[in-house]
Write a protein that holds these residues in place. Sequence first.
Motif, PDB file in Angstrom:
ATOM      1  N   VAL A  32       6.845   1.736   7.454  1.00 61.94           N
ATOM      2  CA  VAL A  32       6.546   1.612   6.027  1.00 61.94           C
ATOM      3  C   VAL A  32       5.118   1.094   5.890  1.00 61.94           C
ATOM      4  O   VAL A  32       4.786   0.023   6.403  1.00 61.94           O
ATOM      5  CB  VAL A  32       7.525   0.660   5.318  1.00 61.94           C
ATOM      6  N   LEU A  33       4.274   1.851   5.201  1.00 67.22           N
ATOM      7  CA  LEU A  33       2.913   1.433   4.885  1.00 67.22           C
ATOM      8  C   LEU A  33       2.827   1.271   3.374  1.00 67.22           C
ATOM      9  O   LEU A  33       3.188   2.190   2.628  1.00 67.22           O
ATOM     10  CB  LEU A  33       1.899   2.482   5.359  1.00 67.22           C
ATOM     11  N   ASP A  34       2.317   0.139   2.905  1.00 66.61           N
ATOM     12  CA  ASP A  34       2.427  -0.197   1.484  1.00 66.61           C
ATOM     13  C   ASP A  34       1.166  -0.916   1.031  1.00 66.61           C
ATOM     14  O   ASP A  34       0.739  -1.890   1.659  1.00 66.61           O
ATOM     15  CB  ASP A  34       3.655  -1.103   1.290  1.00 66.61           C
ATOM     16  N   THR A  35       0.558  -0.435  -0.066  1.00 63.03           N
ATOM     17  CA  THR A  35      -0.616  -1.123  -0.596  1.00 63.03           C
ATOM     18  C   THR A  35      -0.225  -2.281  -1.501  1.00 63.03           C
ATOM     19  O   THR A  35      -1.071  -3.120  -1.833  1.00 63.03           O
ATOM     20  CB  THR A  35      -1.507  -0.155  -1.398  1.00 63.03           C
ATOM     21  N   GLY A  36       1.043  -2.335  -1.923  1.00 62.11           N
ATOM     22  CA  GLY A  36       1.491  -3.405  -2.796  1.00 62.11           C
ATOM     23  C   GLY A  36       0.940  -3.271  -4.203  1.00 62.11           C
ATOM     24  O   GLY A  36       0.332  -2.266  -4.574  1.00 62.11           O
ATOM     25  N   GLY A  37       1.177  -4.290  -5.001  1.00 56.38           N
ATOM     26  CA  GLY A  37       0.706  -4.286  -6.379  1.00 56.38           C
ATOM     27  C   GLY A  37       1.806  -3.920  -7.364  1.00 56.38           C
ATOM     28  O   GLY A  37       2.918  -3.561  -6.978  1.00 56.38           O
ATOM     29  N   GLN A  54      -9.021   4.371  -9.754  1.00 51.14           N
ATOM     30  CA  GLN A  54      -7.711   4.990  -9.962  1.00 51.14           C
ATOM     31  C   GLN A  54      -6.808   4.777  -8.744  1.00 51.14           C
ATOM     32  O   GLN A  54      -5.608   4.534  -8.883  1.00 51.14           O
ATOM     33  CB  GLN A  54      -7.870   6.487 -10.254  1.00 51.14           C
ATOM     34  N   PHE A  55      -7.390   4.840  -7.567  1.00 55.75           N
ATOM     35  CA  PHE A  55      -6.622   4.595  -6.352  1.00 55.75           C
ATOM     36  C   PHE A  55      -6.037   3.190  -6.371  1.00 55.75           C
ATOM     37  O   PHE A  55      -4.848   2.982  -6.049  1.00 55.75           O
ATOM     38  CB  PHE A  55      -7.511   4.774  -5.119  1.00 55.75           C
ATOM     39  N   ALA A  56      -6.847   2.215  -6.776  1.00 52.69           N
ATOM     40  CA  ALA A  56      -6.407   0.817  -6.777  1.00 52.69           C
ATOM     41  C   ALA A  56      -5.370   0.529  -7.856  1.00 52.69           C
ATOM     42  O   ALA A  56      -4.670  -0.492  -7.786  1.00 52.69           O
ATOM     43  CB  ALA A  56      -7.613  -0.100  -6.959  1.00 52.69           C
ATOM     44  N   SER A  57      -5.243   1.422  -8.834  1.00 53.06           N
ATOM     45  CA  SER A  57      -4.294   1.189  -9.924  1.00 53.06           C
ATOM     46  C   SER A  57      -2.866   1.579  -9.570  1.00 53.06           C
ATOM     47  O   SER A  57      -1.948   1.344 -10.358  1.00 53.06           O
ATOM     48  CB  SER A  57      -4.728   1.981 -11.162  1.00 53.06           C
ATOM     49  N   VAL A  58      -2.679   2.164  -8.386  1.00 51.95           N
ATOM     50  CA  VAL A  58      -1.374   2.690  -7.973  1.00 51.95           C
ATOM     51  C   VAL A  58      -0.875   1.908  -6.760  1.00 51.95           C
ATOM     52  O   VAL A  58      -1.663   1.489  -5.904  1.00 51.95           O
ATOM     53  CB  VAL A  58      -1.477   4.197  -7.625  1.00 51.95           C
TER      54      VAL A  58
END
Length: 436
Positions: free
Chosen positions: A97-102, A165-169
């Motif tokens: 599992v790879l996850d940017t979180g947020g 936009q990438f950071a918003s997801v």
Amino acid sequence: MTRFLLLLAWVALAILPALAQSETVKTPAPAFLEAKINEIWPEALVLFEDLVRVNSYTHNPAGVNANAERIARAFEPMGFKARRIKCAQPNTGDHLVLDTGGNGPVIACVTHLDTVFPPEEEERNRFHWQPEGGRIYGPGTVDIKGGTVAIWMLMKTLSTCVPEQFASVRWVVLGNAAEEILSPDFAEVCREVLPPSTRACLVFEADNEPERGYGILRSRKGRGMFRIRVAGRGSHAGSQYQTGANAIHQLSRVIDRVMALTDLSKEVTVNVGVVSGGVAVNRVPHEAEASLEVRAYSPEVYREVRDAILRMQGEGEIRALDDGYPCKIDVELVAETPPLPENPGTDKLIAVWKKAAAQCGLPLSVGRRGGLSDGNRLWQHFPTLDALGPRGANDHSSERSPDGSKLPEYVDATSFVPKTLLNFFAVYSLITEPAE
């Protein structure tokens, strides 16, 4: 005063549209994006070769986990945190599992970490990373290490070209450690990690469209696997033939009945793939066994055939001649993967990808496939779209004949950049347009 007011009005007319435009999210031009993706490709190719050179046969857990580690390192600079979850199947590696979180909207990308090729087979057939013209041959090149690289290219393009936009997801990449043996627990892992509000679950299995276009999938067949065991009564085939109840004879009758359930008009097939029974020709066999599968697009048709096979359990018609002792039939549903039928969630995503194809001028077909993927188990929980990986062919094959009549698995290397361009426009639309 009149001149001053006129001047203010002119300034407003000149500036306000520009300010309004600055608030509008601009879609990058296709030519600009294609150039950026081409700049990314050399780095992607290094990652791709690293992955293909690692043997990650399903039952080589060390190789599967090494593959996962290399993937995690590649995604880390883009803000992905890695964790591994033990697969429930024995002698396998860990799910990744790879996850940017947020707290932003969630989009998931699905791949798998395993291939079908044992190390011995790769060595025997000299089946390794091998670029030839526009193709790259090798284990997992199209199924599915090429798909994993396609996810990396999409994330790299988004994070480089539209960083806000990438950071918003919240991006989540999920890697199944044992997809090739249909590990059923992976779907549960996905459901634990992903919220019900997940906007899209994107499966990066291969695009099998011929080399003149690109394709995505509307549906996949489901599959039921069965084991049929027949218990008869053994006897000497010469001196006591009449006391025996021939299990192979009975099984042959059952095989006829299950094969007759194939109905191409309903797109349902039954295939008996493995049969065993008996130990010697001078014995009436006391047991026999067959393994078979059913595949269908329609959940209703699948259930109809599945239930018809299960009803075959019970006493058979083959009996001992002296006392009528019957053969007994046992039917077991060993495993079941539901169909991925046409459904509203997938149809909405198809519309997004069709619009994206028109934006970047790429031919796009929407098809169906008889093979299985993780999408079969995910579509009921999240909007799911499949076949977002690169083009290729001959997956699960490692043989090459001198005359070229048999070729091993390969990926069309020229398809990575256009497919990433297509996926970018579609995903960009998902993250910048209001959700329905």
